[in-house]
Design an enzyme around this catalytic site. Structure first.
Site: not given
Length: 628
Positions: A172, A422, A475, A511
């Site tokens: 991303d 990731e 998230y 994160e």
């Protein structure tokens, strides 16, 4: 590979500036090689445009160069002084070209390098015209496939004019390309210092220090009958005072003892953070002739870790900081010293003591700046979203780590290696793959712990057992349970506890965050608003404070420091907006909340004082109480 520095025996010249630039046809990327564009000025093969170096080329023009896939070409001319022709070796060095680079000098190929964000160099001594003009030509290929680091895919799709080449990837952030960092010519003597490796120790009371050095040279000894060389090493403090000196053994190794040492401390852990000594390394021939001189900054500190803590100089560390990107308007990922200095000012303003170089090695200049300012670095290699594990990918992954560690191992700011971001660690052969990657990393440097930012649930992960510290990305209230602020705190606590229980290792949340459009205010809090980002942070803060009491939770990293560009997507309004700062480096509302949080932690954990402007004056509470 040492950073190019001038000394009594070395000269350094920059080749930064405006270069000539040509894009290849996407359907014919190797045309320039076949037609030997490198054999003459690019302008004689194709019309050229001016292109700044260093910079990403994508956002410079006003046409579709942004999404070009494949090769582009650069060239420029330069003079080599006549003085360099005498008893000198000349080297051409690139700080970074993304992704793959081919370099010619005066029509002769000198080097090929794959994997962006890392430096490479070649000797060009015998290719230069001294006292005359020379030409350097670079072909850069930005294509990412399943065996590059990072991975991507190239597909051919129909468009209005026939067919077109499309680059896709799962990570991303935008695949900026070009000559991203500075280009240098530098000289060395014929026999020179090629490598310096530094490790440091402190006594238990942090009063005495030790600097251990190992030097390798390139070239033959001056006297062919006597190959013995030696090194004289001298250590100077910040004021330029000589504090230690010594002579190496026959292996060019030695140690320097420092009395009343000033240890290297992170920002806000000590009144004088980022203390650096200067090590002067002099290479001598057996007849005492001085052959070469190289100087580098040294921070004296120790690192240690267990299944519950991470310590620097014997004191526990609690990481508070960011994931970041090298990303800015117009120049993309190109080195920009003004932007770098601004970013470090903001890091210190907000009270951060660390960041992760997500998701690739950052510039050498930024690493030096982190050393000087006491900002700890979790140094990450370019492996992002790794999948489809195979031997070719493994070789390049390991190569990226080897290059990274050789480049950055002398930086006191680097306190941890991150071997991936990731990765798809639930895949069948992820365990053997990451065992090999972790083993290589430890073989190259045993003085720092290893981590990786993992997004796979702990129940499916196969890589964490090979790490020293568990870092996880999640998230809550954004990608999962979107908008549900009441589903954050408990979930963060439960997941962190599960990671620790499963692996019995320290845990960092690497994160968390939410996209926020600056200036959008909605009450009650609603996704994309500044209020929502602030609330997401507050719910995480509560979880972190619960976890800190357990002893093994050692850090919190916001995603992200500043807004950054991504590939075009209907889920991204001009890019990823999870920044605490805008892409122009101005604070959102969450920055002020985070600043209070980070300085409160510094005061609690490290006995640091609050900045005078941390809290806005509201009222004289004493007078209010008298009137009631």
């Amino acid at each position: 590979m040492l950073y190019p520095r001038e000394s009594e025996t070395r000269e350094v010249r920059s080749l930064d500036g405006i270069w000539n630039f040509v894009r290849s046809d996407q359907t014919n990327p190797t045309q320039g090689v076949r037609e030997e564009w490198y054999g003459k000025d690019l302008s004689r093969s194709r019309p050229t445009i001016p292109m700044p170096v260093p910079a990403s080329y994508n956002d410079i023009t006003t046409d579709n160069l942004r999404d070009h896939v494949g090769t582009v070409w650069y060239d420029r001319k330069f003079f080599a002084p006549r003085s360099w022709a005498v008893d000198q070796r000349v080297w051409l060095r690139f700080g970074s070209v993304h992704y793959e680079a081919y370099v010619w000098v005066n029509g002769q190929k000198v080097v090929k390098h794959e994997i962006g964000h890392l430096p490479f160099e070649a000797e060009v001594t015998h290719l230069l015209n001294y006292g005359a003009e020379n030409r350097i030509t670079v072909m850069c290929d930005n294509a990412l496939i399943q065996t590059t680091v990072p991975q991507g895919r190239i597909t051919e799709l129909p468009n209005d004019d026939g067919m077109t080449i499309v680059q896709s990837y799962t990570f991303d952030f935008f695949n900026y390309a070009g000559i991203h960092r500075s280009v240098h010519l530098y000289t060395t003597p014929k026999t020179f210092i090629e490598e310096v490796v530094i490790t440091t120790n402190l006594s238990k009371d942090n009063v005495g220090g030790e600097v251990i050095y190992s030097v390798k040279f390139n070239g033959s000894a001056v006297n062919e009958a006597d190959n013995s060389l030696y090194v004289r090493a001298q250590l100077y403090d910040r004021e330029g005072k000589l504090v230690a000196n010594g002579t190496s053994d026959e292996e060019l190794c030695g140690s320097l003892q420092v009395d009343n040492v000033n240890p290297w401390w992170p920002y806000l852990m000590h009144p004088e953070p980022g203390y650096l000594y200067q090590l002067e390394v002099k290479l001598h021939a057996s007849n005492d002739d001085l052959l070469d001189v190289y100087r580098l900054k040294v921070g004296v500190r120790t690192l240690s870790w267990s299944n519950a803590t991470f310590q620097i100089n014997g004191r526990p560390v609690y990481f508070r900081g960011f994931g970041r990107h090298e990303d800015a308007d117009v120049r993309g990922k190109g080195l920009d010293n003004a932007l770098m200095v601004r970013d470090f000012n903001l890091l210190k303003w907000i009270g951060a003591n660390a960041y992760r170089t997500s998701h690739y090695p950052y510039s050498e200049e930024s690493m030096q700046f982190a050393d000087e300012h006491g900002i700890m670095i979790v140094d990450e290699c370019p492996s992002v979203d790794a999948e489809n594990y195979n031997q070719e990918l493994l070789g390049k992954h390991k190569s990226s780590l080897e290059q990274l560690i050789h480049r950055d191992r002398n930086h006191p700011s680097v306190v941890m290696w991150s071997i991936a971001n990731e990765p798809r660690t639930r895949e069948m052969n992820a365990d053997s793959y990451f065992q090999l990657v972790a083993n290589l990393t430890r073989s190259l440097d045993k003085t720092r712990p290893i981590t990786a930012a993992i997004a796979t649930p702990w129940t499916d992960d196969k890589a964490g057992r090979f790490l020293d510290i568990i870092s996880f990305n999640r998230y809550n209230a954004w990608y999962s349970n979107t908008g549900r602020l009441d589903m954050v705190t408990k979930k963060v606590v439960e997941e962190a506890v599960a990671w620790n229980k499963h692996y019995n290792k320290p845990v960092i949340m690497a994160e968390y965050g939410a996209d926020t459009l600056e200036g959008l205010h909605l009450q009650p809090a609603y996704v994309w608003s500044e209020e929502f980002q602030t609330e997401v942070f507050a719910r995480h803060f509560k979880a972190f404070d619960i976890l800190r009491k357990k002893g093994w939770f050692i850090g919190e990293f916001v995603w992200n420091f500043a807004d950054f560009k991504t590939a075009q997507s209907y889920t991204r309004v001009g890019g990823n907006k999870k920044g605490v700062f805008t892409r122009a480096r101005q604070p959102k509302a969450s920055a002020h909340l985070l600043r209070k949080r980070y300085f409160a932690l510094a005061r609690e954990l490290d006995d640091s004082s609050f900045p005078e402007d941390l809290f806005t004056y509201i009222a004289d509470m004493g007078k209010v109480e008298e009137n009631t």
